[in-house]
Design a protein around this motif. Structure first.
Motif, PDB file in Angstrom:
ATOM      1  N   ARG A 139     -56.388   8.604  -5.603  1.00 42.81           N
ATOM      2  CA  ARG A 139     -55.993   9.652  -4.662  1.00 42.81           C
ATOM      3  C   ARG A 139     -55.510  10.874  -5.436  1.00 42.81           C
ATOM      4  N   SER A 140     -55.830  12.019  -4.911  1.00 40.59           N
ATOM      5  CA  SER A 140     -55.292  13.256  -5.455  1.00 40.59           C
ATOM      6  C   SER A 140     -54.239  13.766  -4.489  1.00 40.59           C
ATOM      7  N   LEU A 141     -52.977  13.734  -4.934  1.00 42.40           N
ATOM      8  CA  LEU A 141     -51.871  14.160  -4.091  1.00 42.40           C
ATOM      9  C   LEU A 141     -51.424  15.555  -4.454  1.00 42.40           C
ATOM     10  N   GLN A 142     -50.913  16.248  -3.465  1.00 42.24           N
ATOM     11  CA  GLN A 142     -50.282  17.522  -3.752  1.00 42.24           C
ATOM     12  C   GLN A 142     -49.087  17.280  -4.650  1.00 42.24           C
ATOM     13  N   PHE A 143     -48.797  18.215  -5.549  1.00 40.96           N
ATOM     14  CA  PHE A 143     -47.733  18.011  -6.534  1.00 40.96           C
ATOM     15  C   PHE A 143     -46.397  17.700  -5.872  1.00 40.96           C
ATOM     16  N   GLY A 144     -46.154  18.239  -4.703  1.00 40.66           N
ATOM     17  CA  GLY A 144     -44.872  18.000  -4.031  1.00 40.66           C
ATOM     18  C   GLY A 144     -44.722  16.605  -3.484  1.00 40.66           C
ATOM     19  N   ASP A 145     -45.834  15.800  -3.476  1.00 41.87           N
ATOM     20  CA  ASP A 145     -45.767  14.445  -2.945  1.00 41.87           C
ATOM     21  C   ASP A 145     -45.301  13.424  -3.967  1.00 41.87           C
ATOM     22  N   GLU A 146     -45.016  13.855  -5.218  1.00 42.64           N
ATOM     23  CA  GLU A 146     -44.689  12.890  -6.276  1.00 42.64           C
ATOM     24  C   GLU A 146     -43.419  12.115  -5.975  1.00 42.64           C
ATOM     25  N   GLY A 147     -42.521  12.747  -5.201  1.00 41.90           N
ATOM     26  CA  GLY A 147     -41.292  12.029  -4.861  1.00 41.90           C
ATOM     27  C   GLY A 147     -41.574  10.777  -4.064  1.00 41.90           C
ATOM     28  N   ASN A 148     -42.591  10.854  -3.185  1.00 37.66           N
ATOM     29  CA  ASN A 148     -42.945   9.686  -2.406  1.00 37.66           C
ATOM     30  C   ASN A 148     -43.537   8.585  -3.267  1.00 37.66           C
ATOM     31  N   MET A 149     -44.192   8.985  -4.366  1.00 40.35           N
ATOM     32  CA  MET A 149     -44.801   7.985  -5.248  1.00 40.35           C
ATOM     33  C   MET A 149     -43.754   7.049  -5.809  1.00 40.35           C
ATOM     34  N   GLY A 150     -42.645   7.617  -6.237  1.00 41.43           N
ATOM     35  CA  GLY A 150     -41.599   6.768  -6.797  1.00 41.43           C
ATOM     36  C   GLY A 150     -41.048   5.811  -5.769  1.00 41.43           C
ATOM     37  N   HIS A 151     -40.933   6.308  -4.503  1.00 40.32           N
ATOM     38  CA  HIS A 151     -40.421   5.438  -3.442  1.00 40.32           C
ATOM     39  C   HIS A 151     -41.351   4.264  -3.192  1.00 40.32           C
ATOM     40  N   ARG A 152     -42.665   4.521  -3.192  1.00 40.66           N
ATOM     41  CA  ARG A 152     -43.607   3.444  -2.908  1.00 40.66           C
ATOM     42  C   ARG A 152     -43.701   2.468  -4.062  1.00 40.66           C
ATOM     43  N   GLU A 182     -62.786  14.460  -0.393  1.00 38.98           N
ATOM     44  CA  GLU A 182     -63.077  14.576  -1.815  1.00 38.98           C
ATOM     45  C   GLU A 182     -61.890  14.152  -2.674  1.00 38.98           C
ATOM     46  N   ASP A 183     -60.698  14.037  -2.072  1.00 38.41           N
ATOM     47  CA  ASP A 183     -59.510  13.645  -2.823  1.00 38.41           C
ATOM     48  C   ASP A 183     -59.263  12.142  -2.744  1.00 38.41           C
ATOM     49  N   PHE A 184     -60.172  11.392  -2.171  1.00 35.90           N
ATOM     50  CA  PHE A 184     -59.951   9.970  -1.916  1.00 35.90           C
ATOM     51  C   PHE A 184     -61.191   9.187  -2.313  1.00 35.90           C
ATOM     52  N   GLU A 200     -50.500  22.134 -12.599  1.00 33.86           N
ATOM     53  CA  GLU A 200     -51.547  21.769 -11.666  1.00 33.86           C
ATOM     54  C   GLU A 200     -50.932  21.481 -10.308  1.00 33.86           C
ATOM     55  N   SER A 201     -51.679  21.742  -9.260  1.00 34.63           N
ATOM     56  CA  SER A 201     -51.161  21.549  -7.907  1.00 34.63           C
ATOM     57  C   SER A 201     -51.375  20.125  -7.407  1.00 34.63           C
ATOM     58  N   LYS A 202     -52.155  19.322  -8.149  1.00 33.38           N
ATOM     59  CA  LYS A 202     -52.448  17.968  -7.709  1.00 33.38           C
ATOM     60  C   LYS A 202     -52.214  16.977  -8.842  1.00 33.38           C
ATOM     61  N   THR A 203     -51.956  15.723  -8.463  1.00 33.14           N
ATOM     62  CA  THR A 203     -51.842  14.650  -9.443  1.00 33.14           C
ATOM     63  C   THR A 203     -52.639  13.455  -8.926  1.00 33.14           C
ATOM     64  N   VAL A 204     -53.309  12.747  -9.828  1.00 35.71           N
ATOM     65  CA  VAL A 204     -54.144  11.611  -9.436  1.00 35.71           C
ATOM     66  C   VAL A 204     -53.331  10.328  -9.518  1.00 35.71           C
ATOM     67  N   THR A 257     -53.447   6.091  -8.966  1.00 38.05           N
ATOM     68  CA  THR A 257     -54.306   4.911  -8.861  1.00 38.05           C
ATOM     69  C   THR A 257     -53.499   3.751  -8.304  1.00 38.05           C
ATOM     70  N   ASP A 258     -54.016   3.119  -7.275  1.00 36.75           N
ATOM     71  CA  ASP A 258     -53.396   1.906  -6.760  1.00 36.75           C
ATOM     72  C   ASP A 258     -54.490   0.940  -6.329  1.00 36.75           C
ATOM     73  N   TYR A 259     -54.081  -0.249  -5.901  1.00 37.05           N
ATOM     74  CA  TYR A 259     -55.042  -1.322  -5.648  1.00 37.05           C
ATOM     75  C   TYR A 259     -54.717  -2.021  -4.328  1.00 37.05           C
ATOM     76  N   VAL A 260     -55.740  -2.581  -3.725  1.00 34.47           N
ATOM     77  CA  VAL A 260     -55.583  -3.445  -2.555  1.00 34.47           C
ATOM     78  C   VAL A 260     -56.197  -4.794  -2.895  1.00 34.47           C
ATOM     79  N   LEU A 261     -55.395  -5.832  -2.787  1.00 32.88           N
ATOM     80  CA  LEU A 261     -55.809  -7.193  -3.103  1.00 32.88           C
ATOM     81  C   LEU A 261     -55.974  -7.981  -1.807  1.00 32.88           C
TER      82      LEU A 261
END
Length: 404
Positions: free
Chosen positions: A47-60, A76-78, A148-152, A154-158
């Protein structure tokens, strides 16, 4: 003879007076009487997230049990790709569509999996699907990346598939632990999927579900020793066996114990007392085909459940074995609550004291119940006096010995 308990939750009998439940055979689902076909799939999502979404990444990534928030991503971001699966070329896209739909709804929980029925072209009826969200820790990027305005990400679904929802629910804790074991491979960035990840995925059913069946098969008529050890928190040491057998026994003892079903402070007190008493460790020597025991102790309550375990073993149904184990724990909790109620009554009623003694003498598990109740009531003088009198009665009648 103890058998299947009608649909009654263990939780219903944890606190206060128990709800007595009739022990009646429960009709088994026809499909569980057959060999269970099992499947797996592992997907990777970029996923390509907007840079401001990085805070949510740590929470997840923190393993929160909250539902993952839905994110707005453009097509195109997914990207969602298959890493490994043993599903057919027809069924796998059906599963992928199911998972993609769940992702769009944010129907994933952090730190634990979800079990749902899914219709695939592998059976005439729905199959249970355990699916879990796994995150790959992202290495910190250079300072220049912050422009950069986006960050990539990577996560997985098992996904693990097999049997029915009701059956897989019995092994949810084991499946969650097995899923987390895959995280080690993902974090290590193992490149060879066929060499490392596929063998791990293909072993999910054998490791997470069949261990109870293997333990019952190995010990058979000696199983009551393990059941009593689990209820009384008696330490067990396995010698002369490989790591798989030792791990199976360890997990069986945990699954058969009342851990998580009694109050944490009571459990902590009980474990502390058992440590201070320096109980004799039950030693199991598995170097011979028939395991040999040292310091083995059993009781009638545990022995009475053996026909149910052995009959289920003959059926080849591991889910029925787990259900019987859960029913065994439920009956132990019901008896514990009955004894507590009698003890409360016996504080002011001598006839209730006699009922306590008769109950302990006839339930077959009096040695374990009395010891556990004694620990729970350590801060209650009146109840302790009742327990002391009951202990003397039990010693005189030979129901328990001072060594217990």
């Amino acid at each position: 003879m103890p058998g299947m308990i009608n649909q009654t939750s263990l939780q219903d009998s944890m606190d206060g007076d128990e709800k007595e439940t009739d022990l009646e055979p429960e009709e088994e689902p026809p499909r569980d009487q057959q060999q269970t076909d099992t499947y797996y799939s592992l997907y990777r999502r970029h996923r390509s997230l907007q840079f401001g979404d990085e805070g949510n990444m740590g929470h997840r990534r923190s393993g929160s049990s909250d539902t993952f928030p839905k994110e707005t991503v453009s097509q195109e971001d997914f990207s969602f790709s298959l890493l490994a699966s043993n599903l057919s070329v027809v069924a796998e896209p059906e599963l992928r569509a199911f998972i993609t739909k769940r992702l769009s709804k944010g129907a994933f929980l952090g730190g634990m999996g979800t079990i749902a029925a899914v219709d695939l072209s592998i059976d005439e009826q729905s199959v249970a699907c355990y699916y879990c969200f796994l995150h790959q820790d992202q290495p910190p990027g250079p300072e220049s990346d912050k422009v950069e305005s986006k960050t990539v990400v990577t996560d997985y679904v098992l996904c693990f598939l097999g049997s029915t929802e009701k059956s897989l629910e019995l092994f949810r804790i084991e499946l969650d632990k097995y899923a987390q074991g895959l995280q080690l491979y993902l974090d290590a960035e193992v490149g060879d999927v066929e060499l490392h990840i596929q063998p791990y995925l293909s072993n999910w059913y054998d490791d997470s579900v069949l261990y109870i069946q293997r333990v019952v098969q190995l010990f058979r008529d000696r199983l009551p020793i393990l059941l009593r050890a689990a209820l009384s928190h008696t330490p067990v040491e396995v010698k002369g066996a490989d790591d798989k057998v030792k791990h199976d026994v360890e997990r069986f003892l945990s699954a058969a114990s009342l851990q998580g079903l009694i109050q944490e402070d009571s459990l902590a007190s009980l474990c502390k007392v058992m440590t201070e008493e320096q109980q004799k460790v039950i030693v199991i020597d598995c170097s011979e085909p028939t395991p040999a025991f040292q310091n083995a102790v059993s009781n009638k309550f545990c022995e009475d459940w053996i026909p149910s375990f052995l009959n289920s073993l003959e059926s080849g149904n591991p889910f029925l074995l787990r259900q019987i184990l859960e029913n065994f724990k439920l009956k132990a909790i019901q008896d514990m609550n009955s004894l507590k109620r009698y003890i409360r009554q016996a504080e002011t009623n001598n006839y209730a004291l006699f009922k306590c003694f008769v109950f302990l003498k006839n339930c077959g598990n009096g040695d374990v119940l009395l010891h556990n109740v004694k620990v729970e009531h350590v801060e209650m003088p009146e109840a302790q006096n009742v327990v002391k009198v009951l202990e003397e009665f039990m010693y005189e009648e030979g129901v328990i010995t001072p060594a217990n």
